[in-house]
Design an enzyme around this catalytic site. Structure first.
Site, mmCIF file in Angstrom:
data_model
loop_
_atom_site.group_PDB
_atom_site.id
_atom_site.type_symbol
_atom_site.label_atom_id
_atom_site.label_comp_id
_atom_site.label_asym_id
_atom_site.label_seq_id
_atom_site.Cartn_x
_atom_site.Cartn_y
_atom_site.Cartn_z
ATOM 1 N N HIS A 59 0.832 -1.196 0.000
ATOM 2 C CA HIS A 59 0.000 0.000 0.000
ATOM 3 C C HIS A 59 0.866 1.246 0.000
ATOM 4 O O HIS A 59 1.525 1.575 0.985
ATOM 5 C CB HIS A 59 -0.894 -0.034 1.248
ATOM 6 C CG HIS A 59 -1.922 1.036 1.308
ATOM 7 N ND1 HIS A 59 -2.049 1.883 2.381
ATOM 8 C CD2 HIS A 59 -2.883 1.403 0.427
ATOM 9 C CE1 HIS A 59 -3.046 2.708 2.175
ATOM 10 N NE2 HIS A 59 -3.580 2.445 0.997
ATOM 11 N N ASP A 88 -0.532 5.917 -6.117
ATOM 12 C CA ASP A 88 -1.697 6.767 -6.335
ATOM 13 C C ASP A 88 -1.352 7.777 -7.436
ATOM 14 O O ASP A 88 -0.236 8.293 -7.481
ATOM 15 C CB ASP A 88 -2.079 7.512 -5.060
ATOM 16 C CG ASP A 88 -2.682 6.599 -4.009
ATOM 17 O OD1 ASP A 88 -3.141 5.498 -4.369
ATOM 18 O OD2 ASP A 88 -2.691 6.983 -2.824
ATOM 19 N N HIS A 101 -0.357 10.573 -2.606
ATOM 20 C CA HIS A 101 -1.586 10.075 -1.991
ATOM 21 C C HIS A 101 -2.772 10.950 -2.349
ATOM 22 O O HIS A 101 -3.879 10.466 -2.589
ATOM 23 C CB HIS A 101 -1.404 10.018 -0.472
ATOM 24 C CG HIS A 101 -2.656 9.721 0.287
ATOM 25 N ND1 HIS A 101 -3.464 8.657 -0.012
ATOM 26 C CD2 HIS A 101 -3.241 10.351 1.335
ATOM 27 C CE1 HIS A 101 -4.491 8.639 0.818
ATOM 28 N NE2 HIS A 101 -4.381 9.663 1.629
ATOM 29 N N GLU A 195 -3.753 3.796 -8.655
ATOM 30 C CA GLU A 195 -5.090 4.256 -8.265
ATOM 31 C C GLU A 195 -5.303 5.683 -8.738
ATOM 32 O O GLU A 195 -4.578 6.600 -8.329
ATOM 33 C CB GLU A 195 -5.286 4.198 -6.751
ATOM 34 C CG GLU A 195 -6.672 4.689 -6.327
ATOM 35 C CD GLU A 195 -6.829 4.872 -4.833
ATOM 36 O OE1 GLU A 195 -7.745 5.630 -4.439
ATOM 37 O OE2 GLU A 195 -6.045 4.284 -4.058
#
Length: 387
Positions: A59, A88, A101, A195
């Protein structure tokens, strides 16, 4: 709370992994986010995995050990055995995709201490909420490259602050290149799970994320059905756009509450809760390979903080052909169910091995983890006794 002895802890976990069936309906006793779905999924059925081995997704890299979304964090995660690294994705002013992020970067870079950028501080509305700070879309890539990353959670992870100021903000292209280099070095394929963050917002300012990301996927040879790239989003429409642009697989993220922001804007009334019903999962399967629910959708907690699940979500997802990855497993007590906590200090390390085991026993095909080393060890121990 007091520390649980091993016998008590295992008894708690065992009870938590017993599905409560009443008149063919799975009941979940988490009042804040309960899902009641039709079906008769049992714990045994839920345990059937759709991957040869459950995967560990690092992550934001090894974010428990290094400042998140830095090449150092991704490299360390790979060294620790992670199967997939997760950048991200946000955009710069000149349309370059970078790994942060959020597009607001005061918490992850030294921008607030840089007098030359003091006039860039601004208040914006992002996904319906006012936010003040410095935003990637107001900087060119050259300007962002002058900044240095820092630990986002210094009170929780003070050891990571030793690395403040050492690393740049990487581009997504640099992350892709790292994964390819490390795949060759390690002799195994390193997956990528980019992401897209706030895609509706970025579309509104003419900095769409989907097209440049699809171009990168093609440039690095990932535009194929068996690609190790899986693109994630909490929104739906942009995943469907990406599905038309690339053959890489997609991951539908599902938050513990609320609704995808693109659906809020469109006024559809679709909620994350509805997306995890059998019908909602079938809709997801039409465009995605994975569904990624927040972990409480799979193993919810009661009012006392102890596990009460599992729910039918994993079994229902598998029934329609979706793989399941849960987010996010962290070692600190504050992020864990009471079953796995050690002592009362919210920042003390809990029993991450027991937590990983509980989710693998519930049938998930992957876990997002801030400490990929611990998750890999727990996954490997689970495999040694279950396959």
């Amino acid at each position: 709370m007091t520390t649980l002895n091993p016998t008590t802890r295992m008894r708690r976990v065992g009870l938590a992994l017993t599905t409560v069936l009443v008149a063919g309906t799975v009941l979940v006793s988490n009042p804040s986010s309960a899902v009641t779905t039709a079906g008769t999924t049992t714990a045994v059925q839920a345990g059937k995995h759709h991957t040869a081995e459950p995967l560990v997704f690092a992550h934001r890299g090894a974010s428990g050990h290094r400042p998140e979304h830095t090449l150092a964090a991704y490299k360390l995660a790979i060294d620790m055995g992670a199967d997939v690294i997760e950048p991200d994705v946000v955009s710069t002013k000149d349309g370059v995709l970078v790994a942060r992020h959020e597009n607001e970067i005061s918490g992850t870079t030294d921008v607030s201490a840089r007098p030359e950028f003091a006039d860039r501080k601004i208040t914006k509305t992002i996904d319906g909420a006012a936010l003040t700070g410095w935003f990637t879309e107001d900087f060119t890539l050259a300007e962002l490259k002058t900044l240095r990353a820092k630990e986002r959670l210094p009170q929780e992870r003070p050891g990571n602050t030793l690395y403040d100021g050492r690393f740049e903000v990487p581009t997504i292209a640099e992350v892709f290149a790292l994964a390819q280099r490390e795949s060759k070095r390690a002799g195994r394929t390193i997956g990528l799970a980019p992401e897209t963050k706030h895609p509706t917002y970025f579309d509104s300012i003419d900095l769409s994320l989907e097209e440049p990301l699809a171009k990168l996927i093609k440039r690095y040879g990932y535009d194929r059905r068996n690609s190790p790239v899986s693109v994630q989003s909490f929104e739906i429409s942009n995943l469907k756009d990406i599905d038309r642009l690339t053959k890489a697989s997609l991951v539908q993220l599902v938050s513990n509450s609320g609704a995808p922001y693109d659906q809020v804007v469109a006024g559809t009334g679709l909620t994350y809760k509805a997306m995890l019903t059998p019908g909602g999962l079938k809709d997801i399967e039409a465009y995605a390979t994975w569904v990624a629910p927040e972990k409480k959708w799979v193993l919810p907690q009661g009012a006392d903080g102890y596990l009460t699940g599992p729910t039918a979500v994993v079994g229902d997802a598998h029934d329609v052909g979706l793989k399941v990855v849960v987010w996010t497993l962290r070692e600190e007590n504050k992020y864990m169910a009471a079953d796995f906590r050690n002592g009362t200090d919210p920042l003390a390390k809990g029993d991450i091995a027991a937590e990983v085991t509980a989710f693998l026993d519930a049938g998930v095909d992957g876990v997002f983890a801030d400490y990929p080393d611990s998750a890999v060890r727990a996954r490997n121990a689970w495999l040694a006794t279950n396959q």
